[in-house]
Design a protein around this motif. Structure first.
Motif, PDB file in Angstrom:
ATOM      1  N   ASP A  28       8.566  18.831  -4.591  1.00 38.92           N
ATOM      2  CA  ASP A  28       8.909  19.531  -5.830  1.00 38.92           C
ATOM      3  C   ASP A  28       9.736  20.787  -5.561  1.00 38.92           C
ATOM      4  OD1 ASP A  28       7.056  21.219  -4.710  1.00 38.92           O
ATOM      5  OD2 ASP A  28       5.585  21.052  -6.323  1.00 38.92           O
ATOM      6  N   MET A  29      10.127  20.974  -4.286  1.00 37.59           N
ATOM      7  CA  MET A  29      10.955  22.089  -3.846  1.00 37.59           C
ATOM      8  C   MET A  29      10.245  23.436  -3.963  1.00 37.59           C
ATOM      9  SD  MET A  29      14.603  20.706  -5.353  1.00 37.59           S
ATOM     10  CE  MET A  29      15.646  21.919  -4.561  1.00 37.59           C
ATOM     11  N   SER A  30       8.915  23.405  -3.933  1.00 40.50           N
ATOM     12  CA  SER A  30       8.151  24.651  -3.915  1.00 40.50           C
ATOM     13  C   SER A  30       8.367  25.336  -2.568  1.00 40.50           C
ATOM     14  CB  SER A  30       6.670  24.377  -4.145  1.00 40.50           C
ATOM     15  OG  SER A  30       6.196  23.395  -3.231  1.00 40.50           O
ATOM     16  N   LEU A  56       0.790  -1.231   0.000  1.00 41.94           N
ATOM     17  CA  LEU A  56       0.000   0.000   0.000  1.00 41.94           C
ATOM     18  C   LEU A  56       0.823   1.283   0.000  1.00 41.94           C
ATOM     19  CD1 LEU A  56      -2.792  -0.987   2.559  1.00 41.94           C
ATOM     20  CD2 LEU A  56      -2.824  -1.191   0.064  1.00 41.94           C
ATOM     21  N   ASN A  57       2.159   1.164   0.039  1.00 37.20           N
ATOM     22  CA  ASN A  57       2.991   2.362   0.163  1.00 37.20           C
ATOM     23  C   ASN A  57       4.033   2.444  -0.951  1.00 37.20           C
ATOM     24  OD1 ASN A  57       2.390   3.850   2.933  1.00 37.20           O
ATOM     25  ND2 ASN A  57       2.171   1.657   3.273  1.00 37.20           N
ATOM     26  N   ASP A  58       3.552   2.739  -2.136  1.00 34.68           N
ATOM     27  CA  ASP A  58       4.465   2.951  -3.251  1.00 34.68           C
ATOM     28  C   ASP A  58       5.231   4.264  -3.057  1.00 34.68           C
ATOM     29  OD1 ASP A  58       3.806   0.655  -4.595  1.00 34.68           O
ATOM     30  OD2 ASP A  58       2.194   1.606  -5.749  1.00 34.68           O
ATOM     31  N   LEU A  59       6.406   4.310  -3.619  1.00 37.20           N
ATOM     32  CA  LEU A  59       7.214   5.532  -3.562  1.00 37.20           C
ATOM     33  C   LEU A  59       6.796   6.434  -4.718  1.00 37.20           C
ATOM     34  CD1 LEU A  59       9.707   6.625  -1.952  1.00 37.20           C
ATOM     35  CD2 LEU A  59      11.100   5.763  -3.826  1.00 37.20           C
ATOM     36  N   SER A  60       6.363   7.656  -4.409  1.00 36.07           N
ATOM     37  CA  SER A  60       5.930   8.552  -5.479  1.00 36.07           C
ATOM     38  C   SER A  60       7.136   9.044  -6.273  1.00 36.07           C
ATOM     39  CB  SER A  60       5.161   9.735  -4.898  1.00 36.07           C
ATOM     40  OG  SER A  60       6.050  10.634  -4.264  1.00 36.07           O
ATOM     41  N   GLU A  61       6.886   9.405  -7.517  1.00 33.38           N
ATOM     42  CA  GLU A  61       7.970   9.828  -8.407  1.00 33.38           C
ATOM     43  C   GLU A  61       8.648  11.099  -7.898  1.00 33.38           C
ATOM     44  OE1 GLU A  61       8.598  11.106 -13.091  1.00 33.38           O
ATOM     45  OE2 GLU A  61       6.821   9.943 -12.504  1.00 33.38           O
ATOM     46  N   VAL A  62       7.834  12.053  -7.424  1.00 37.20           N
ATOM     47  CA  VAL A  62       8.414  13.333  -6.981  1.00 37.20           C
ATOM     48  C   VAL A  62       9.209  13.165  -5.682  1.00 37.20           C
ATOM     49  CG1 VAL A  62       6.326  14.068  -5.740  1.00 37.20           C
ATOM     50  CG2 VAL A  62       7.924  15.788  -6.609  1.00 37.20           C
ATOM     51  N   GLU A  63       8.730  12.296  -4.780  1.00 34.51           N
ATOM     52  CA  GLU A  63       9.469  12.013  -3.544  1.00 34.51           C
ATOM     53  C   GLU A  63      10.784  11.323  -3.866  1.00 34.51           C
ATOM     54  OE1 GLU A  63       8.863   9.475   0.627  1.00 34.51           O
ATOM     55  OE2 GLU A  63       7.386   9.330  -0.980  1.00 34.51           O
ATOM     56  N   SER A  64      10.699  10.333  -4.753  1.00 30.83           N
ATOM     57  CA  SER A  64      11.891   9.578  -5.143  1.00 30.83           C
ATOM     58  C   SER A  64      12.944  10.500  -5.759  1.00 30.83           C
ATOM     59  CB  SER A  64      11.477   8.495  -6.146  1.00 30.83           C
ATOM     60  OG  SER A  64      12.607   7.807  -6.616  1.00 30.83           O
ATOM     61  N   LYS A  65      12.497  11.378  -6.642  1.00 31.77           N
ATOM     62  CA  LYS A  65      13.447  12.288  -7.307  1.00 31.77           C
ATOM     63  C   LYS A  65      14.119  13.213  -6.298  1.00 31.77           C
ATOM     64  CE  LYS A  65      13.913  15.650 -11.067  1.00 31.77           C
ATOM     65  NZ  LYS A  65      14.905  16.436 -10.310  1.00 31.77           N
ATOM     66  N   PHE A  66      13.360  13.726  -5.314  1.00 27.34           N
ATOM     67  CA  PHE A  66      13.928  14.642  -4.330  1.00 27.34           C
ATOM     68  C   PHE A  66      15.085  13.988  -3.569  1.00 27.34           C
ATOM     69  CE2 PHE A  66      14.174  16.278   0.009  1.00 27.34           C
ATOM     70  CZ  PHE A  66      14.413  17.624  -0.237  1.00 27.34           C
ATOM     71  N   TYR A  67      14.851  12.794  -3.026  1.00 24.88           N
ATOM     72  CA  TYR A  67      15.891  12.140  -2.226  1.00 24.88           C
ATOM     73  C   TYR A  67      17.007  11.578  -3.107  1.00 24.88           C
ATOM     74  CZ  TYR A  67      13.230  12.750   2.033  1.00 24.88           C
ATOM     75  OH  TYR A  67      12.576  13.308   3.112  1.00 24.88           O
ATOM     76  N   PHE A  68      16.657  11.130  -4.303  1.00 27.32           N
ATOM     77  CA  PHE A  68      17.692  10.625  -5.201  1.00 27.32           C
ATOM     78  C   PHE A  68      18.640  11.749  -5.619  1.00 27.32           C
ATOM     79  CE2 PHE A  68      19.177   9.626  -9.573  1.00 27.32           C
ATOM     80  CZ  PHE A  68      20.005   8.567  -9.237  1.00 27.32           C
ATOM     81  N   ASP A  69      18.089  12.925  -5.924  1.00 25.32           N
ATOM     82  CA  ASP A  69      18.943  14.062  -6.305  1.00 25.32           C
ATOM     83  C   ASP A  69      19.890  14.447  -5.170  1.00 25.32           C
ATOM     84  OD1 ASP A  69      17.752  14.120  -8.755  1.00 25.32           O
ATOM     85  OD2 ASP A  69      16.550  15.918  -8.402  1.00 25.32           O
ATOM     86  N   LEU A  70      19.376  14.419  -3.918  1.00 25.32           N
ATOM     87  CA  LEU A  70      20.243  14.723  -2.777  1.00 25.32           C
ATOM     88  C   LEU A  70      21.348  13.668  -2.647  1.00 25.32           C
ATOM     89  CD1 LEU A  70      17.838  15.919   0.077  1.00 25.32           C
ATOM     90  CD2 LEU A  70      19.649  17.232  -1.031  1.00 25.32           C
ATOM     91  N   ARG A  86      11.837   0.655   0.698  1.00 24.51           N
ATOM     92  CA  ARG A  86      11.201   1.194  -0.512  1.00 24.51           C
ATOM     93  C   ARG A  86      12.076   2.226  -1.214  1.00 24.51           C
ATOM     94  NH1 ARG A  86       7.038   5.683   0.182  1.00 24.51           N
ATOM     95  NH2 ARG A  86       8.018   7.044   1.712  1.00 24.51           N
ATOM     96  N   PHE A  87      12.960   2.901  -0.461  1.00 22.48           N
ATOM     97  CA  PHE A  87      13.907   3.796  -1.118  1.00 22.48           C
ATOM     98  C   PHE A  87      15.347   3.329  -0.948  1.00 22.48           C
ATOM     99  CE2 PHE A  87      15.975   8.010  -1.870  1.00 22.48           C
ATOM    100  CZ  PHE A  87      15.542   8.133  -3.177  1.00 22.48           C
ATOM    101  N   THR A  88      15.604   2.565   0.102  1.00 19.85           N
ATOM    102  CA  THR A  88      16.956   2.035   0.326  1.00 19.85           C
ATOM    103  C   THR A  88      17.399   1.174  -0.855  1.00 19.85           C
ATOM    104  OG1 THR A  88      15.996   1.583   2.515  1.00 19.85           O
ATOM    105  CG2 THR A  88      18.350   1.141   2.239  1.00 19.85           C
ATOM    106  N   ILE A  89      16.513   0.288  -1.293  1.00 20.06           N
ATOM    107  CA  ILE A  89      16.863  -0.651  -2.368  1.00 20.06           C
ATOM    108  C   ILE A  89      17.075   0.058  -3.709  1.00 20.06           C
ATOM    109  CG2 ILE A  89      15.999  -2.620  -3.711  1.00 20.06           C
ATOM    110  CD1 ILE A  89      14.777  -3.645  -1.024  1.00 20.06           C
ATOM    111  N   PRO A  90      16.201   0.982  -4.123  1.00 20.85           N
ATOM    112  CA  PRO A  90      16.491   1.700  -5.371  1.00 20.85           C
ATOM    113  C   PRO A  90      17.832   2.439  -5.362  1.00 20.85           C
ATOM    114  CG  PRO A  90      14.196   2.009  -4.785  1.00 20.85           C
ATOM    115  CD  PRO A  90      14.842   1.283  -3.632  1.00 20.85           C
TER     116      PRO A  90
END
Length: 257
Positions: free
Chosen positions: A237-239, A19-33, A50-54
């Motif tokens: 989205d860094m707004s 039930l807890n997919d990683l959203s694209e915008v959340e993933s991009k934020f932490y991946f960019d960091l 969910r984000f450790t493995i990617p």
């Protein structure tokens, strides 16, 4: 503080993962960091990875830490299936010692709201501070408290969704919620139902609580635990952060003495 296990809902790691997919915008934020900072990386309250493995799939040197054995067990199985290397650690985020430091430490999934009192928050921030390199980055997000929304629809039963689990059972959940302004805790009572035949529905009741932090309070907590809040965004989205922003997305560094 609570008379129940606030982690009970995380014992069913399969359902959490479903039930807890990683959203694209959340993933991009932490991946960019992660790309900006490099490794090694520490994912605190990593859950099922969910984000450790990617991040591990992208070649980062990463450690995933969580207090719930069931979540870590599933995370390990997922990593093994994908043939990626992650250092998994079973530990309490409020008091751990890994005898190393990291360039980038983060906790996502609004995990920051699981630290319900000052001692818990200080424990988390103190542990992160000890493990962060001098020029490293600590990032996390927490929901922005909107009092008018928090006090709306209290104790009204609402639908939390329905799904089919990995064992073929039909599942549904409803909840009632209320907000305690003194403790800044949002209390939930979930009623969960699981069945294969409608005549044999198993119903369980599960309490749960989350802590809300106000912007100036959050900045003070970070400051007195040795951090400088470099950025606070209103979403992944860094707004810019505004009064009606859904989140407070924080990027911090160790405060220079």
């Amino acid at each position: 503080m609570l008379d129940f296990d606030n982690l009970e809902g995380y014992r069913d790691a399969d359902t959490y993962d479903l039930l807890n997919d990683l959203s694209e915008v959340e993933s991009k934020f932490y991946f960019d960091l992660a790309v900006q900072q490099g490794g090694p990386i520490l994912d605190v309250a990593c859950g099922t990875g969910r984000f450790t493995i990617p991040l591990a799939e992208r070649g980062f040197d990463i450690t995933g830490l969580d207090i719930t054995p069931e979540m870590l067990e599933l995370a390990k199985k997922k990593a093994e299936r994908l043939n990626v290397s992650v250092n998994w650690v079973h530990a309490d985020a409020r008091q751990f010692d890994l005898s190393c430091q990291y360039r980038f430490i983060f906790t996502t999934g609004n995990s920051f709201q699981h630290f319900l009192d000052r001692a818990s928050v200080d424990g988390l921030l103190g542990s992160v501070h000890r493990h962060l390199e001098e020029d490293g980055v600590f990032a996390f997000e927490t929901r922005n408290p909107n009092i008018s929304l928090l006090k709306t629809d209290e104790n009204i039963e609402k639908d939390a969704g329905s799904w089919t689990d990995n064992y073929g059972y039909h599942c549904s959940s409803t909840y009632r919620r209320s907000y305690d302004h003194i403790t800044q805790l949002e209390h939930y009572i979930f009623t969960n139902r699981r069945w294969k035949e409608v005549s044999k529905v198993v119903e369980t009741v599960e309490p749960f609580a989350l802590r809300y932090f106000f912007p100036q309070e959050l900045e003070s907590l970070l400051f007195y635990n040795g951090f400088e809040l470099e950025e606070m965004y209103g979403n992944f989205d860094m707004s810019p952060f505004q009064a009606d922003s859904p989140l407070m997305v924080c990027v911090c560094r160790k405060r220079q003495k």
